[in-house]
Design a protein around this motif. Structure first.
Motif, PDB file in Angstrom:
ATOM      1  N   ALA A 184       5.070  10.761  -8.715  1.00  0.00           N
ATOM      2  CA  ALA A 184       4.406  11.213 -10.335  1.00  0.00           C
ATOM      3  C   ALA A 184       3.793  12.548 -10.218  1.00  0.00           C
ATOM      4  N   GLY A 185       3.066  12.865  -8.839  1.00  0.00           N
ATOM      5  CA  GLY A 185       2.127  13.994  -8.609  1.00  0.00           C
ATOM      6  C   GLY A 185       3.276  15.037  -8.537  1.00  0.00           C
TER       7      GLY A 185
ATOM      8  N   LYS B 258       0.835  -1.320  -0.076  1.00  0.00           N
ATOM      9  CA  LYS B 258      -0.194   0.164   0.002  1.00  0.00           C
ATOM     10  C   LYS B 258       0.799   1.245  -0.069  1.00  0.00           C
TER      11      LYS B 258
ATOM     12  N   ARG C 225       4.292   5.749  -5.513  1.00  0.00           N
ATOM     13  CA  ARG C 225       4.398   5.980  -7.073  1.00  0.00           C
ATOM     14  C   ARG C 225       3.152   6.893  -7.418  1.00  0.00           C
ATOM     15  N   GLU C 226       2.151   7.106  -6.850  1.00  0.00           N
ATOM     16  CA  GLU C 226       1.274   8.253  -7.272  1.00  0.00           C
ATOM     17  C   GLU C 226       1.786   9.586  -6.809  1.00  0.00           C
ATOM     18  N   TYR C 227       2.379   9.638  -5.481  1.00  0.00           N
ATOM     19  CA  TYR C 227       2.912  10.733  -5.040  1.00  0.00           C
ATOM     20  C   TYR C 227       4.126  11.334  -5.795  1.00  0.00           C
TER      21      TYR C 227
ATOM     22  N   ILE D  71       8.497   8.489 -13.707  1.00  0.00           N
ATOM     23  CA  ILE D  71       8.501   7.112 -13.100  1.00  0.00           C
ATOM     24  C   ILE D  71       9.192   6.049 -13.860  1.00  0.00           C
TER      25      ILE D  71
ATOM     26  N   GLU E  30       2.301   1.799  -3.663  1.00  0.00           N
ATOM     27  CA  GLU E  30       1.420   2.334  -4.749  1.00  0.00           C
ATOM     28  C   GLU E  30       1.094   3.947  -4.027  1.00  0.00           C
ATOM     29  N   ALA E  31       1.145   4.139  -3.098  1.00  0.00           N
ATOM     30  CA  ALA E  31       0.876   5.622  -2.616  1.00  0.00           C
ATOM     31  C   ALA E  31       2.357   6.277  -2.904  1.00  0.00           C
TER      32      ALA E  31
END
Length: 303
Positions: free
Chosen positions: A88-89, A78, A84-86, A94, A81-82
Protein backbone atom coordinates in the motif's frame (compact mmCIF):
# COMPACT_ATOMS: atom_id res chain seq x y z
CA UNK A 1 19.74 -4.06 -11.78
CA UNK A 2 19.91 -4.55 -8.01
CA UNK A 3 17.21 -5.99 -5.79
CA UNK A 4 15.56 -3.56 -3.42
CA UNK A 5 15.22 -4.80 0.18
CA UNK A 6 11.65 -5.39 1.27
CA UNK A 7 10.30 -5.82 4.83
CA UNK A 8 8.97 -9.34 4.21
CA UNK A 9 10.28 -12.74 3.12
CA UNK A 10 9.00 -14.95 0.36
CA UNK A 11 8.66 -18.67 1.01
CA UNK A 12 7.83 -19.97 -2.49
CA UNK A 13 5.63 -19.81 -5.55
CA UNK A 14 2.45 -21.34 -4.16
CA UNK A 15 -0.02 -21.65 -7.02
CA UNK A 16 -1.09 -20.44 -10.43
CA UNK A 17 -4.71 -19.73 -11.35
CA UNK A 18 -5.67 -20.15 -15.00
CA UNK A 19 -8.81 -19.23 -16.90
CA UNK A 20 -9.96 -22.07 -19.18
CA UNK A 21 -12.90 -22.42 -21.56
CA UNK A 22 -13.90 -25.93 -20.42
CA UNK A 23 -13.10 -26.82 -16.81
CA UNK A 24 -13.90 -30.53 -17.16
CA UNK A 25 -11.74 -30.89 -20.27
CA UNK A 26 -8.78 -29.04 -18.76
CA UNK A 27 -9.10 -30.87 -15.43
CA UNK A 28 -8.90 -34.22 -17.21
CA UNK A 29 -5.91 -33.04 -19.25
CA UNK A 30 -3.90 -31.84 -16.25
CA UNK A 31 -4.82 -34.98 -14.29
CA UNK A 32 -4.36 -37.67 -16.94
CA UNK A 33 -1.59 -36.30 -19.16
CA UNK A 34 0.31 -33.86 -16.96
CA UNK A 35 -0.03 -35.84 -13.72
CA UNK A 36 -1.64 -33.50 -11.19
CA UNK A 37 -4.07 -34.78 -8.56
CA UNK A 38 -7.57 -33.30 -8.40
CA UNK A 39 -8.55 -31.94 -4.99
CA UNK A 40 -11.95 -30.49 -5.92
CA UNK A 41 -13.79 -29.81 -9.17
CA UNK A 42 -17.14 -28.74 -10.59
CA UNK A 43 -18.35 -27.10 -13.78
CA UNK A 44 -17.05 -23.67 -12.75
CA UNK A 45 -13.67 -24.37 -11.17
CA UNK A 46 -11.16 -27.00 -10.11
CA UNK A 47 -8.28 -27.28 -7.65
CA UNK A 48 -5.31 -29.52 -8.49
CA UNK A 49 -2.09 -30.28 -6.68
CA UNK A 50 1.39 -31.79 -6.97
CA UNK A 51 2.15 -31.67 -3.22
CA UNK A 52 0.33 -31.88 0.11
CA UNK A 53 -1.07 -28.40 -0.55
CA UNK A 54 -4.78 -28.05 -1.17
CA UNK A 55 -3.86 -26.66 -4.57
CA UNK A 56 -0.92 -25.69 -6.74
CA UNK A 57 -3.14 -24.94 -9.76
CA UNK A 58 -6.62 -23.49 -9.92
CA UNK A 59 -8.80 -23.59 -13.03
CA UNK A 60 -11.68 -21.17 -13.55
CA UNK A 61 -14.28 -21.21 -16.33
CA UNK A 62 -13.97 -18.16 -18.61
CA UNK A 63 -14.72 -17.06 -22.15
CA UNK A 64 -11.02 -16.76 -23.03
CA UNK A 65 -8.06 -18.77 -21.77
CA UNK A 66 -5.38 -17.01 -19.79
CA UNK A 67 -3.74 -16.16 -16.51
CA UNK A 68 -6.01 -15.14 -13.64
CA UNK A 69 -3.40 -14.65 -10.90
CA UNK A 70 -0.20 -15.95 -9.33
CA UNK A 71 -0.01 -16.79 -5.62
CA UNK A 72 3.22 -16.45 -3.61
CA UNK A 73 3.41 -17.79 -0.08
CA UNK A 74 5.24 -15.64 2.48
CA UNK A 75 7.07 -17.09 5.44
CA UNK A 76 4.75 -15.95 8.25
CA UNK A 77 1.66 -13.98 9.20
CA UNK A 78 4.02 -11.21 10.34
CA UNK A 79 5.54 -11.12 6.86
CA UNK A 80 2.08 -10.90 5.31
CA UNK A 81 1.08 -7.93 7.44
CA UNK A 82 4.39 -6.20 6.71
CA UNK A 83 3.86 -6.86 2.99
CA UNK A 84 0.33 -5.46 3.08
CA UNK A 85 1.54 -2.19 4.63
CA UNK A 86 4.52 -2.00 2.28
CA UNK A 87 2.55 -2.67 -0.92
CA UNK A 88 0.00 0.00 0.00
CA UNK A 89 2.88 2.35 0.80
CA UNK A 90 4.36 2.07 -2.69
CA UNK A 91 1.06 3.15 -4.17
CA UNK A 92 -0.56 -0.13 -5.20
CA UNK A 93 -4.23 -0.75 -4.45
CA UNK A 94 -4.84 -3.63 -2.03
CA UNK A 95 -7.50 -6.11 -3.12
CA UNK A 96 -8.71 -7.92 0.01
CA UNK A 97 -9.68 -11.59 -0.11
CA UNK A 98 -13.03 -12.22 1.54
CA UNK A 99 -13.52 -14.63 4.42
CA UNK A 100 -15.69 -16.78 2.15
CA UNK A 101 -13.00 -17.02 -0.53
CA UNK A 102 -10.26 -17.71 2.01
CA UNK A 103 -12.37 -20.59 3.27
CA UNK A 104 -12.84 -22.00 -0.22
CA UNK A 105 -9.11 -21.63 -0.93
CA UNK A 106 -8.25 -23.30 2.39
CA UNK A 107 -5.93 -20.41 3.20
CA UNK A 108 -5.54 -18.56 6.51
CA UNK A 109 -4.86 -15.05 5.19
CA UNK A 110 -4.14 -13.32 1.87
CA UNK A 111 -4.33 -10.10 -0.11
CA UNK A 112 -3.90 -9.19 -3.79
CA UNK A 113 -2.60 -6.33 -5.89
CA UNK A 114 -1.84 -5.73 -9.55
CA UNK A 115 1.48 -5.22 -11.27
CA UNK A 116 1.48 -1.84 -13.03
CA UNK A 117 1.68 -2.10 -16.79
CA UNK A 118 0.57 -5.69 -17.29
CA UNK A 119 -2.27 -5.63 -14.75
CA UNK A 120 -1.15 -9.06 -13.47
CA UNK A 121 -2.90 -10.02 -10.23
CA UNK A 122 -0.40 -11.18 -7.60
CA UNK A 123 -1.56 -12.74 -4.35
CA UNK A 124 0.50 -12.93 -1.17
CA UNK A 125 -0.78 -15.56 1.25
CA UNK A 126 0.19 -17.64 4.27
CA UNK A 127 -0.72 -21.09 5.55
CA UNK A 128 -2.52 -23.08 2.90
CA UNK A 129 -4.17 -26.25 4.19
CA UNK A 130 -1.95 -29.34 4.02
CA UNK A 131 -3.88 -32.47 3.10
CA UNK A 132 -3.55 -35.69 5.07
CA UNK A 133 -2.84 -37.79 2.00
CA UNK A 134 0.46 -37.13 0.26
CA UNK A 135 0.47 -36.37 -3.45
CA UNK A 136 0.86 -39.63 -5.35
CA UNK A 137 2.71 -39.28 -8.69
CA UNK A 138 1.00 -41.01 -11.61
CA UNK A 139 2.24 -40.40 -15.15
CA UNK A 140 5.15 -38.20 -14.01
CA UNK A 141 7.14 -37.65 -10.82
CA UNK A 142 6.24 -33.98 -10.40
CA UNK A 143 8.27 -32.32 -7.66
CA UNK A 144 6.60 -28.91 -7.58
CA UNK A 145 5.02 -26.08 -9.50
CA UNK A 146 8.21 -24.52 -10.78
CA UNK A 147 7.58 -21.13 -12.33
CA UNK A 148 5.35 -18.86 -14.38
CA UNK A 149 6.66 -16.82 -17.32
CA UNK A 150 5.05 -13.72 -18.84
CA UNK A 151 5.55 -11.70 -21.99
CA UNK A 152 5.36 -7.99 -21.17
CA UNK A 153 5.19 -4.98 -23.49
CA UNK A 154 7.17 -2.77 -21.07
CA UNK A 155 10.06 -5.03 -20.15
CA UNK A 156 12.15 -2.43 -18.34
CA UNK A 157 9.14 -1.12 -16.41
CA UNK A 158 8.05 -4.60 -15.29
CA UNK A 159 11.60 -5.46 -14.25
CA UNK A 160 11.89 -2.26 -12.24
CA UNK A 161 8.70 -3.07 -10.33
CA UNK A 162 9.61 -6.70 -9.65
CA UNK A 163 13.21 -6.11 -8.58
CA UNK A 164 13.19 -2.47 -7.51
CA UNK A 165 9.92 -2.57 -5.55
CA UNK A 166 8.84 -6.18 -4.86
CA UNK A 167 12.10 -7.85 -3.84
CA UNK A 168 12.65 -10.34 -6.67
CA UNK A 169 16.30 -11.14 -7.43
CA UNK A 170 17.73 -11.55 -10.94
CA UNK A 171 19.47 -14.88 -11.47
CA UNK A 172 20.22 -14.44 -15.19
CA UNK A 173 19.53 -11.63 -17.63
CA UNK A 174 19.32 -11.27 -21.41
CA UNK A 175 19.36 -7.49 -22.04
CA UNK A 176 16.04 -6.18 -23.28
CA UNK A 177 14.69 -9.70 -23.76
CA UNK A 178 14.51 -11.91 -20.65
CA UNK A 179 14.98 -11.79 -16.88
CA UNK A 180 14.89 -14.91 -14.71
CA UNK A 181 13.75 -13.98 -11.20
CA UNK A 182 13.80 -15.77 -7.88
CA UNK A 183 11.51 -14.81 -5.01
CA UNK A 184 14.36 -14.26 -2.56
CA UNK A 185 15.24 -15.99 -0.26
CA UNK A 186 13.72 -19.00 -2.06
CA UNK A 187 16.74 -20.77 -3.59
CA UNK A 188 15.31 -21.80 -6.98
CA UNK A 189 16.91 -20.11 -10.00
CA UNK A 190 13.57 -18.64 -11.00
CA UNK A 191 9.99 -18.82 -9.80
CA UNK A 192 8.99 -16.15 -12.29
CA UNK A 193 10.45 -14.79 -15.51
CA UNK A 194 9.55 -12.02 -17.91
CA UNK A 195 10.16 -11.85 -21.64
CA UNK A 196 9.76 -8.83 -23.89
CA UNK A 197 6.71 -8.87 -26.15
CA UNK A 198 4.41 -6.67 -28.18
CA UNK A 199 1.62 -7.29 -25.65
CA UNK A 200 1.15 -8.63 -22.14
CA UNK A 201 0.26 -12.33 -21.93
CA UNK A 202 1.09 -15.65 -20.33
CA UNK A 203 4.07 -17.38 -21.90
CA UNK A 204 4.03 -20.67 -20.00
CA UNK A 205 3.53 -22.53 -16.73
CA UNK A 206 6.22 -24.96 -15.54
CA UNK A 207 6.20 -28.13 -13.47
CA UNK A 208 9.51 -29.54 -12.23
CA UNK A 209 10.02 -33.31 -12.36
CA UNK A 210 12.45 -35.45 -10.39
CA UNK A 211 13.42 -37.92 -13.12
CA UNK A 212 14.94 -37.10 -16.52
CA UNK A 213 12.95 -40.02 -17.93
CA UNK A 214 9.79 -37.96 -17.30
CA UNK A 215 10.93 -35.63 -20.10
CA UNK A 216 11.14 -38.42 -22.67
CA UNK A 217 8.08 -40.26 -21.44
CA UNK A 218 6.14 -37.01 -21.37
CA UNK A 219 7.08 -36.27 -24.97
CA UNK A 220 5.86 -39.68 -26.14
CA UNK A 221 2.71 -39.53 -24.01
CA UNK A 222 1.77 -36.15 -25.46
CA UNK A 223 2.42 -37.29 -29.02
CA UNK A 224 0.39 -40.47 -28.53
CA UNK A 225 -2.54 -38.37 -27.32
CA UNK A 226 -2.39 -35.83 -30.12
CA UNK A 227 -0.93 -33.05 -27.98
CA UNK A 228 1.19 -30.51 -29.85
CA UNK A 229 4.85 -30.30 -28.79
CA UNK A 230 6.09 -26.72 -29.27
CA UNK A 231 9.69 -26.70 -27.97
CA UNK A 232 12.25 -29.33 -27.04
CA UNK A 233 13.39 -31.52 -25.62
CA UNK A 234 16.40 -29.35 -24.94
CA UNK A 235 18.54 -27.72 -22.25
CA UNK A 236 18.34 -24.09 -21.14
CA UNK A 237 21.56 -22.19 -20.50
CA UNK A 238 19.86 -20.22 -17.72
CA UNK A 239 18.94 -22.64 -14.89
CA UNK A 240 20.68 -25.52 -16.76
CA UNK A 241 17.42 -27.46 -16.82
CA UNK A 242 16.33 -30.00 -19.42
CA UNK A 243 12.91 -29.10 -20.78
CA UNK A 244 9.86 -30.01 -22.86
CA UNK A 245 6.96 -27.71 -23.80
CA UNK A 246 3.50 -28.58 -25.15
CA UNK A 247 0.04 -27.01 -25.51
CA UNK A 248 -2.92 -27.62 -23.21
CA UNK A 249 -6.52 -27.91 -24.56
CA UNK A 250 -6.81 -24.09 -24.79
CA UNK A 251 -3.38 -23.88 -26.50
CA UNK A 252 -1.68 -22.38 -23.46
CA UNK A 253 1.93 -23.53 -23.11
CA UNK A 254 3.00 -25.93 -20.35
CA UNK A 255 6.51 -27.15 -19.49
CA UNK A 256 8.19 -30.05 -17.72
CA UNK A 257 11.75 -29.34 -16.58
CA UNK A 258 14.37 -31.48 -14.88
CA UNK A 259 17.15 -29.96 -12.82
CA UNK A 260 17.63 -26.35 -11.74
CA UNK A 261 20.43 -24.28 -10.25
CA UNK A 262 19.83 -23.16 -6.66
CA UNK A 263 21.18 -20.12 -4.82
CA UNK A 264 22.23 -19.68 -1.17
CA UNK A 265 20.49 -16.91 0.72
CA UNK A 266 23.83 -15.20 1.38
CA UNK A 267 26.80 -15.05 -0.97
CA UNK A 268 24.92 -15.97 -4.16
CA UNK A 269 26.71 -15.45 -7.45
CA UNK A 270 26.01 -12.34 -9.49
CA UNK A 271 23.42 -12.51 -12.25
CA UNK A 272 24.95 -13.54 -15.56
CA UNK A 273 24.56 -11.35 -18.64
CA UNK A 274 23.61 -13.82 -21.37
CA UNK A 275 23.82 -13.43 -25.13
CA UNK A 276 20.50 -12.83 -26.99
CA UNK A 277 20.87 -15.79 -29.34
CA UNK A 278 18.78 -19.00 -29.77
CA UNK A 279 21.51 -21.10 -28.12
CA UNK A 280 20.87 -19.34 -24.82
CA UNK A 281 17.38 -20.81 -24.66
CA UNK A 282 18.48 -24.23 -25.90
CA UNK A 283 22.08 -25.37 -25.91
CA UNK A 284 20.98 -28.51 -27.81
CA UNK A 285 19.85 -26.47 -30.79
CA UNK A 286 16.07 -26.88 -30.98
CA UNK A 287 13.84 -23.89 -31.70
CA UNK A 288 10.25 -23.21 -30.59
CA UNK A 289 7.37 -23.49 -33.04
CA UNK A 290 5.25 -20.39 -33.81
CA UNK A 291 2.57 -21.61 -31.33
CA UNK A 292 4.97 -21.54 -28.37
CA UNK A 293 3.97 -19.12 -25.60
CA UNK A 294 1.31 -17.27 -27.57
CA UNK A 295 -2.03 -17.95 -25.82
CA UNK A 296 -3.05 -16.64 -22.41
CA UNK A 297 -4.56 -13.20 -21.80
CA UNK A 298 -3.82 -11.67 -18.41
CA UNK A 299 -7.10 -11.07 -16.63
CA UNK A 300 -7.60 -7.42 -15.77
CA UNK A 301 -9.37 -5.85 -12.84
CA UNK A 302 -13.13 -5.55 -13.17
CA UNK A 303 -14.30 -2.08 -14.20
Amino acid sequence: MSTAPVPFRYKRLGYVALNVTDVARSTAFYRDLVGLAVTESDDASAALRCSRDHHNMLLYRADAPGLKRIGFELESRKDLEAAREYVAGIGLAIEPVSVEELKSLRTVAAFRFRLPGSGLCIEYFVQMMQLAQAYQPTVAKIERLGHVVLNVSDFDGALQWLTGKLGFAISDFVPGFAAFLRCHPNPLHHSMAILTGTENHLNHVNFMVTDIDDIGRGMNRMKQNGVEIVFGPGRHQPSESIFLYWLDPDRMTVEYSFGMETFPEQGAREARLLEPVPGTLDTWGSTPTPAFGKVGVIEQAAA
